[in-house]
Design an enzyme around this catalytic site. Structure first.
Site, PDB file in Angstrom:
ATOM      1  N   HIS A 159      -5.300 -18.075  63.686  1.00  0.00           N
ATOM      2  CA  HIS A 159      -6.242 -19.187  63.840  1.00  0.00           C
ATOM      3  C   HIS A 159      -6.313 -20.083  62.617  1.00  0.00           C
ATOM      4  O   HIS A 159      -6.901 -21.166  62.684  1.00  0.00           O
ATOM      5  CB  HIS A 159      -7.654 -18.652  64.148  1.00  0.00           C
ATOM      6  CG  HIS A 159      -7.758 -18.000  65.488  1.00  0.00           C
ATOM      7  ND1 HIS A 159      -7.441 -18.632  66.669  1.00  0.00           N
ATOM      8  CD2 HIS A 159      -8.104 -16.732  65.835  1.00  0.00           C
ATOM      9  CE1 HIS A 159      -7.616 -17.801  67.683  1.00  0.00           C
ATOM     10  NE2 HIS A 159      -8.009 -16.643  67.212  1.00  0.00           N
ATOM     11  N   ASP A 195      -1.615 -12.898  71.609  1.00  0.00           N
ATOM     12  CA  ASP A 195      -3.043 -12.633  71.427  1.00  0.00           C
ATOM     13  C   ASP A 195      -3.819 -13.322  72.564  1.00  0.00           C
ATOM     14  O   ASP A 195      -3.375 -14.333  73.096  1.00  0.00           O
ATOM     15  CB  ASP A 195      -3.477 -13.205  70.065  1.00  0.00           C
ATOM     16  CG  ASP A 195      -4.916 -12.869  69.704  1.00  0.00           C
ATOM     17  OD1 ASP A 195      -5.108 -11.961  68.886  1.00  0.00           O
ATOM     18  OD2 ASP A 195      -5.831 -13.528  70.266  1.00  0.00           O
ATOM     19  N   HIS A 197      -6.347 -15.098  72.422  1.00  0.00           N
ATOM     20  CA  HIS A 197      -6.809 -16.435  72.024  1.00  0.00           C
ATOM     21  C   HIS A 197      -5.636 -17.333  71.661  1.00  0.00           C
ATOM     22  O   HIS A 197      -4.599 -16.863  71.200  1.00  0.00           O
ATOM     23  CB  HIS A 197      -7.745 -16.318  70.814  1.00  0.00           C
ATOM     24  CG  HIS A 197      -8.950 -15.479  71.059  1.00  0.00           C
ATOM     25  ND1 HIS A 197      -8.969 -14.118  70.795  1.00  0.00           N
ATOM     26  CD2 HIS A 197     -10.163 -15.776  71.587  1.00  0.00           C
ATOM     27  CE1 HIS A 197     -10.166 -13.632  71.111  1.00  0.00           C
ATOM     28  NE2 HIS A 197     -10.900 -14.605  71.603  1.00  0.00           N
ATOM     29  N   ASP A 284      -6.032  -8.152  72.141  1.00  0.00           N
ATOM     30  CA  ASP A 284      -7.345  -8.422  72.755  1.00  0.00           C
ATOM     31  C   ASP A 284      -7.190  -8.925  74.184  1.00  0.00           C
ATOM     32  O   ASP A 284      -8.170  -9.356  74.800  1.00  0.00           O
ATOM     33  CB  ASP A 284      -8.183  -9.378  71.907  1.00  0.00           C
ATOM     34  CG  ASP A 284      -7.391 -10.517  71.280  1.00  0.00           C
ATOM     35  OD1 ASP A 284      -7.997 -11.286  70.515  1.00  0.00           O
ATOM     36  OD2 ASP A 284      -6.175 -10.648  71.542  1.00  0.00           O
TER      37      ASP A 284
HETATM   38  N1  LIG Z   1     -18.676 -14.053  71.022  1.00  0.00           N
HETATM   39  C1  LIG Z   1     -17.393 -13.856  70.367  1.00  0.00           C
HETATM   40  C2  LIG Z   1     -16.975 -15.104  69.620  1.00  0.00           C
HETATM   41  C3  LIG Z   1     -15.676 -14.836  68.888  1.00  0.00           C
HETATM   42  N2  LIG Z   1     -15.237 -15.972  68.123  1.00  0.00           N
HETATM   43  C4  LIG Z   1     -14.036 -15.745  67.293  1.00  0.00           C
HETATM   44  C5  LIG Z   1     -12.922 -15.052  68.020  1.00  0.00           C
HETATM   45  C6  LIG Z   1     -11.743 -14.846  67.092  1.00  0.00           C
HETATM   46  C7  LIG Z   1     -10.614 -14.066  67.745  1.00  0.00           C
HETATM   47  C8  LIG Z   1      -9.534 -13.753  66.799  1.00  0.00           C
HETATM   48  S1  LIG Z   1      -8.061 -13.049  67.509  1.00  0.00           S
HETATM   49 MG   LIG Z   2      -2.342 -16.360  72.255  1.00  0.00          MG
HETATM   50 ZN   LIG Z   3      -7.674 -13.014  69.643  1.00  0.00          ZN
END
Ligand SMILES: NCCCNCCCCCS
Ligand SMILES: [Mg+2]
Ligand SMILES: [Zn+2]
Length: 343
Positions: A159, A195, A197, A284
């Site tokens: 990120h 991932d 995200h 995740d």
């Molecule tokens: N309520 C959860 C909010 C999470 N916000 C950041 C997520 C970062 C993921 C990194 S792989």
């Molecule tokens: Mg991804």
């Molecule tokens: Zn993630």
């Protein structure tokens, strides 16, 4: 497969994460790395090596000098103002405001971040530097002829933009490694982010370039973090047009659907013919992950790894997310085992 690991990840000991209007214990916690390490050893995946120290030069190939300088002194600048808690950004240069760097630490925390869940504390700098060294040590193993290597990075990195922290990330370990491959002679490098995200940092760093292709599969940013990047119409810019791909999926996505995206990504990578592949490995996507909404099972990670192995590319895995700590070791090592089964 060799693993690179540093106990210095334990210097990242934030006790707060802003979530739901309160400060919770961070999801991105030391037990994540320790659990993965235990599983690597228990499964006898291969040797576990400490990182070499590469210093800031390879980091500065991706991150700006002013951002690195900010990170290095952020904790002492914060405590110098007598702040009682951990360093959390609370003000940002919103639309129509000046995008200039203020003198005050509150202003600089906002200027150099895009999210408020990632507290900076004593030791964060050391842990972030060690995490980059872990990635660069594993990258050197692959560049030196190892077919693959696992960088057990903590804190994660995908990120982080050139001059932004957030999403538990400070230095973009995958991007720093991809740039290191390029600096060592690779003509083309592909970064595939599995991932849950969007790898917003990695995308942004290479968005105008065709020598590092970036692909991410992830939850719909209309519904989840990082919210403001990662849509399918983001295909690259200028020389980079056509060298970024986002594959977006809704809540409840099972592996049977997700794997079609993986296939699309792999076909694109095969066509690109990179000299090296970096996998931003977050797990995740797991069905029981506390902050995500895909439904992959532990067995699915074996299949994921197998497909990645079939690419037959020199491959670096950088550890990213995954917050069900009970399952993280099994899920991560399943990817790596599946990868090896296809080689
Ligand atoms: N309520 C959860 C909010 C999470 N916000 C950041 C997520 C970062 C993921 C990194 S792989
Ligand atoms: Mg991804
Ligand atoms: Zn993630």
């Amino acid at each position: 497969m060799k693993t690179v690991f540093s106990p210095l990840h334990n210097r990242r000991t934030a006790t707060t994460e802003l979530d739901g209007g309160i400060l919770i214990a961070p999801h991105e916690k030391p037990s994540r790395a320790e659990t993965i390490l235990s599983r690597v050893k228990q499964q006898q995946l291969g040797d576990v090596l400490p990182p070499q120290e590469f210093g800031l030069a390879p980091v500065l190939r991706v991150h700006t000098q002013d951002y690195v300088d900010f990170l290095r002194t952020s904790w002492e600048d914060w405590t110098a103002e007598g702040k009682p808690g951990e360093a959390i950004p609370a003000v940002w240069p919103g639309r129509g405001m000046r995008h200039r760097v203020p003198k005050d630490i509150d202003g600089r925390l906002g200027y150099y971040s895009f999210a408020a869940e990632t507290s900076i504390t004593e030791g964060t700098w050391e842990a972030a530097c060690a995490s980059a060294d872990v990635a660069l040590t594993a990258q050197a193993l692959v560049a030196g002829g190892e077919p693959a290597a696992f960088a057990l990075c903590r804190p994660p990195g995908h990120h982080a933009h050139a001059d932004l922290f957030g999403g538990y990330c400070f230095f973009n370990n995958a991007a720093i490694s991809a740039q290191a491959f390029r600096d060592q002679g690779a003509r083309r490098v592909a970064v595939l982010d599995v991932d849950f995200h969007h790898g917003n940092g990695t995308q942004s760093i290479f968005y105008q370039r065709d020598d590092v292709m970036t692909i991410s599969l992830h939850g719909d940013p209309d519904l989840v973090f990082p919210h403001f990047l990662g849509f399918e119409d983001e295909t690259g810019e200028g020389p980079g047009e056509g060298f970024n791909m986002n594959l977006v999926y809704p809540p409840g996505t099972p592996f049977g659907v997700w794997r079609d995206g993986l296939e699309t990504a792999c076909r694109r990578i095969e066509a690109y013919q990179p000299d090296a592949l970096v996998i931003a490995l977050g797990v995740d996507t797991f069905e029981h992950d506390p902050i995500s909404f895909f439904k992959l099972t532990s067995a699915d990670y074996l299949l994921m790894g197998e497909r990645l192995g079939k690419l037959k590319l020199p491959t670096l895995f950088t550890m990213e997310g995954g917050y069900d700590v009970d399952a993280i070791g099994v899920n991560v090592v399943n990817v790596l085992r599946g990868f090896e089964s296809a080689r």
